[in-house]
Design an enzyme around this catalytic site. Structure first.
Site, PDB file in Angstrom:
ATOM      1  N   HIS A 154       0.830  -1.202   0.000  1.00  0.00           N
ATOM      2  CA  HIS A 154       0.000   0.000   0.000  1.00  0.00           C
ATOM      3  C   HIS A 154       0.867   1.255   0.000  1.00  0.00           C
ATOM      4  O   HIS A 154       0.549   2.237  -0.679  1.00  0.00           O
ATOM      5  CB  HIS A 154      -0.900   0.025   1.241  1.00  0.00           C
ATOM      6  CG  HIS A 154      -1.874  -1.099   1.313  1.00  0.00           C
ATOM      7  ND1 HIS A 154      -3.240  -0.906   1.387  1.00  0.00           N
ATOM      8  CD2 HIS A 154      -1.702  -2.447   1.341  1.00  0.00           C
ATOM      9  CE1 HIS A 154      -3.855  -2.075   1.445  1.00  0.00           C
ATOM     10  NE2 HIS A 154      -2.937  -3.021   1.424  1.00  0.00           N
ATOM     11  N   GLN A 203      13.760  -3.846  -6.291  1.00  0.00           N
ATOM     12  CA  GLN A 203      13.154  -4.655  -7.353  1.00  0.00           C
ATOM     13  C   GLN A 203      13.081  -3.908  -8.682  1.00  0.00           C
ATOM     14  O   GLN A 203      13.325  -4.495  -9.740  1.00  0.00           O
ATOM     15  CB  GLN A 203      11.755  -5.108  -6.924  1.00  0.00           C
ATOM     16  CG  GLN A 203      11.070  -5.989  -7.947  1.00  0.00           C
ATOM     17  CD  GLN A 203       9.979  -6.824  -7.347  1.00  0.00           C
ATOM     18  OE1 GLN A 203      10.246  -7.786  -6.625  1.00  0.00           O
ATOM     19  NE2 GLN A 203       8.737  -6.470  -7.616  1.00  0.00           N
ATOM     20  N   HIS A 222       5.038 -13.761  -7.122  1.00  0.00           N
ATOM     21  CA  HIS A 222       3.782 -14.070  -6.443  1.00  0.00           C
ATOM     22  C   HIS A 222       2.604 -13.326  -7.070  1.00  0.00           C
ATOM     23  O   HIS A 222       1.464 -13.553  -6.706  1.00  0.00           O
ATOM     24  CB  HIS A 222       3.888 -13.715  -4.965  1.00  0.00           C
ATOM     25  CG  HIS A 222       4.034 -12.244  -4.696  1.00  0.00           C
ATOM     26  ND1 HIS A 222       4.951 -11.455  -5.362  1.00  0.00           N
ATOM     27  CD2 HIS A 222       3.390 -11.413  -3.841  1.00  0.00           C
ATOM     28  CE1 HIS A 222       4.856 -10.213  -4.920  1.00  0.00           C
ATOM     29  NE2 HIS A 222       3.920 -10.156  -4.005  1.00  0.00           N
ATOM     30  N   TRP A 279       0.171  -6.958  -7.087  1.00  0.00           N
ATOM     31  CA  TRP A 279      -0.098  -6.028  -8.180  1.00  0.00           C
ATOM     32  C   TRP A 279       1.076  -5.102  -8.459  1.00  0.00           C
ATOM     33  O   TRP A 279       1.365  -4.775  -9.606  1.00  0.00           O
ATOM     34  CB  TRP A 279      -1.370  -5.237  -7.911  1.00  0.00           C
ATOM     35  CG  TRP A 279      -1.792  -4.377  -9.069  1.00  0.00           C
ATOM     36  CD1 TRP A 279      -2.081  -3.045  -9.048  1.00  0.00           C
ATOM     37  CD2 TRP A 279      -1.988  -4.791 -10.431  1.00  0.00           C
ATOM     38  NE1 TRP A 279      -2.438  -2.594 -10.299  1.00  0.00           N
ATOM     39  CE2 TRP A 279      -2.387  -3.662 -11.177  1.00  0.00           C
ATOM     40  CE3 TRP A 279      -1.853  -6.009 -11.103  1.00  0.00           C
ATOM     41  CZ2 TRP A 279      -2.651  -3.705 -12.547  1.00  0.00           C
ATOM     42  CZ3 TRP A 279      -2.116  -6.053 -12.466  1.00  0.00           C
ATOM     43  CH2 TRP A 279      -2.508  -4.916 -13.166  1.00  0.00           C
ATOM     44  N   ASN A 280       1.777  -4.656  -7.407  1.00  0.00           N
ATOM     45  CA  ASN A 280       2.942  -3.807  -7.645  1.00  0.00           C
ATOM     46  C   ASN A 280       3.989  -4.552  -8.473  1.00  0.00           C
ATOM     47  O   ASN A 280       4.536  -4.016  -9.441  1.00  0.00           O
ATOM     48  CB  ASN A 280       3.554  -3.348  -6.323  1.00  0.00           C
ATOM     49  CG  ASN A 280       2.637  -2.414  -5.563  1.00  0.00           C
ATOM     50  OD1 ASN A 280       1.893  -1.643  -6.145  1.00  0.00           O
ATOM     51  ND2 ASN A 280       2.673  -2.490  -4.243  1.00  0.00           N
ATOM     52  N   SER A 281       4.271  -5.787  -8.089  1.00  0.00           N
ATOM     53  CA  SER A 281       5.255  -6.583  -8.831  1.00  0.00           C
ATOM     54  C   SER A 281       4.789  -6.845 -10.263  1.00  0.00           C
ATOM     55  O   SER A 281       5.590  -6.823 -11.209  1.00  0.00           O
ATOM     56  CB  SER A 281       5.518  -7.911  -8.117  1.00  0.00           C
ATOM     57  OG  SER A 281       6.178  -7.701  -6.883  1.00  0.00           O
ATOM     58  N   ASP A 300      -5.374 -10.837  -4.173  1.00  0.00           N
ATOM     59  CA  ASP A 300      -5.694 -10.594  -5.586  1.00  0.00           C
ATOM     60  C   ASP A 300      -4.779 -11.337  -6.549  1.00  0.00           C
ATOM     61  O   ASP A 300      -4.956 -11.248  -7.770  1.00  0.00           O
ATOM     62  CB  ASP A 300      -5.619  -9.094  -5.882  1.00  0.00           C
ATOM     63  CG  ASP A 300      -4.221  -8.520  -5.645  1.00  0.00           C
ATOM     64  OD1 ASP A 300      -3.534  -8.990  -4.710  1.00  0.00           O
ATOM     65  OD2 ASP A 300      -3.822  -7.586  -6.354  1.00  0.00           O
ATOM     66  N   GLN A 301      -3.812 -12.074  -6.033  1.00  0.00           N
ATOM     67  CA  GLN A 301      -2.733 -12.580  -6.883  1.00  0.00           C
ATOM     68  C   GLN A 301      -3.197 -13.618  -7.904  1.00  0.00           C
ATOM     69  O   GLN A 301      -2.655 -13.695  -9.018  1.00  0.00           O
ATOM     70  CB  GLN A 301      -1.610 -13.123  -6.001  1.00  0.00           C
ATOM     71  CG  GLN A 301      -0.934 -12.022  -5.193  1.00  0.00           C
ATOM     72  CD  GLN A 301      -0.145 -12.539  -4.002  1.00  0.00           C
ATOM     73  OE1 GLN A 301       0.166 -13.730  -3.915  1.00  0.00           O
ATOM     74  NE2 GLN A 301       0.182 -11.650  -3.065  1.00  0.00           N
TER      75      GLN A 301
END
Length: 481
Positions: free
Chosen positions: A16, A354, A369, A372-374, A393-394
């Protein structure tokens, strides 16, 4: 012209903090707005001090867990205390600012904080949700609480390994979904029962508004149908919320989110190591800031990497034990049977930058994983994916990656829920290989990289959407005076 003043309230978790801090920077850089950033004291202490833009101030508050939430802490007690203390802290901020003659223009809040909107309403302050997951996931939650709950629950309450032969279709969405594609909080066996009531409260609050605007960390070309699926809501893409240096290049000094709640690897030699490898040859493996894998799964990942035979960079966080444990921090890689073989082929780090890793030309694949950020960072960097979702959400993100954007391949666990080394190697071979699937995912990864960067260009979709939102806020502000 009177300056916009935003109060941005964020749940104190890595996933977040990062996009909301980036959104604060975007607000400031776009209009010269002032942003007061509110989160817990424990999260604020871990936010980096570098390159704080003019116009950004922090207003941390104590949530009663100033050393952070630890394994063994009661999540319901924590969420209750966060709400109670957060309401008081934010109310004090809003009242004090108004009394000083500098009232806030709007309150922006992230997921799991619906009480922020309720409190803003009581204080006659406009509020807007910053949805930090894909628009598709928002739509699924909306439908769950608006007529589709029984259908979804029926499809998530049985089946082997959460993979069912039947699938469901939801209005306006281009894909059909099986159980494993839906947010895990909807599944009967989900142990995190604190979350679903918060999403329900969020949807009920939005129902009381007329055509509310919801800011989404996505962009128009990425989810055109999902952004328009619900007529009575105005979902607008303002993403990707990624540091400028890795996106549009407008601010080369903006190289980090600033909200790294974990200590980065003190040894940055992993970047030198990456740069020494051939182009497209390195596998990057990371499961984010929350997911903890069991020893059996770790061993299988190690086996898959060794069998693949390519250099890899694997992030294995130090494991924090319960409070009172003698061994609070344990290095999981030390428990791997084949640790010496792993270190001959690749590199293991406790944490890393990252966005820097993904921007390295040596990167060939990201085993992720699918947080969403990744997922967005892989798109922006043009790096193909082996999707290895865990929870929340993944699973939906993995579905979008494999079947809609077609930038990766998703692993399939066995009947025990373990992804075997053979399965991981199969997916790596597909993504990195010279066959049709490998060529397709690399071509699509390049396409989405270009479209993501285009979206935030001046005058393009996300830039225009943000400016339109600010014009809307100005109208609301003028109406109050």
């Amino acid at each position: 012209m009177v300056q916009h003043r935003f109060l941005l309230v964020t749940f104190p978790a890595q996933g977040h903090i990062n996009p909301s801090l980036q959104f604060a920077k975007r607000l400031i850089n776009t209009t010269g707005a002032h942003v007061t950033y509110v989160t817990s004291l424990s999260a604020h202490r871990r936010i980096g001090n570098g390159s704080i833009p003019d116009g950004l101030t922090y207003a941390p508050f104590s949530d009663g867990y100033d050393d952070g939430f630890k394994p063994g802490d009661n999540v319901d007690d924590y969420m209750s205390e966060l709400r109670r203390r957060g309401v008081q802290a934010i109310t004090d901020l809003v009242v004090a600012s108004a009394n000083e003659g500098h009232p806030y223009t709007c309150l922006v809040y992230s997921l799991l904080l619906p009480w922020s909107a309720g409190m803003a309403h009581e204080l006659h302050l406009p509020s807007v949700l910053l949805w930090i997951q894909p628009a598709t996931v928002f739509d699924i939650y909306y439908y769950y609480f608006n007529g589709y709950k029984d259908l979804i629950r029926d499809n998530t309450s049985s089946g082997t390994n959460n993979v069912l032969p039947c699938s469901i279709e939801l209005p306006g969405l281009p894909l059909s979904f099986t159980s494993r594609d839906l947010p895990s909080f909807m599944v009967d066996t989900n142990p995190y029962n604190f979350a679903l009531p918060l999403f329900q409260e969020q949807m009920e609050l939005l129902e009381r508004e007329t055509n509310p605007t919801i800011l989404v960390n996505t962009f128009d070309a990425l989810e055109p149908e999902a952004l328009k699926a619900i007529d009575k809501y105005n979902l607008i893409g303002v993403g990707p919320l990624i540091p400028s240096a890795f996106l549009d290049g407008k601010d080369p000094s903006d190289k980090s989110f600033g909200g790294d709640l974990f200590q980065k690897s003190k040894d940055s030699s992993y970047l030198e190591w990456l740069n020494s490898k051939p182009e497209g040859s390195v596998i990057y493996v990371s499961f984010g800031s929350i997911s903890v894998l069991g020893k059996a799964q770790m061993e299988e990942i190690a086996k898959g990497l060794l069998d693949c035979g390519l250099p890899f960079l694997w992030v294995i966080r130090d494991k924090v034990g319960k409070k009172g444990d003698d061994n609070e921090a344990k290095k999981e890689e030390e428990m791997l049977r084949c640790r010496e073989e792993l270190e001959e082929l690749g590199m293991i780090v406790p944490w890393c930058s990252q966005v820097e890793v993904l921007s390295s030309p040596s990167l060939g694949c990201f085993v992720t994983h699918c947080g969403w950020n990744s997922s967005l960072e892989s798109l922006v960097s043009g790096v193909p994916v082996v999707a290895f979702p865990q929870w929340t959400d993944q699973g939906t993100n993995a579905k979008l990656i494999e079947d809609y954007w077609k930038t990766g391949v998703r692993v399939t666990p066995n009947e025990e829920g373990i992804v075997t080394g053979e399965e991981l190697k199969r997916c790596l071979d597909l993504v990195l290989g010279s066959g049709e699937i490998g060529e397709d995912v690399r071509r699509n990864a390049k396409k989405w990289k270009d479209l993501a960067r285009e979206a935030v260009s001046e005058g393009d979709s996300s830039d225009k959407n943000l400016r339109a939102f600010l014009d809307q806020i100005k109208v609301l502000k003028d109406a109050r005076h």
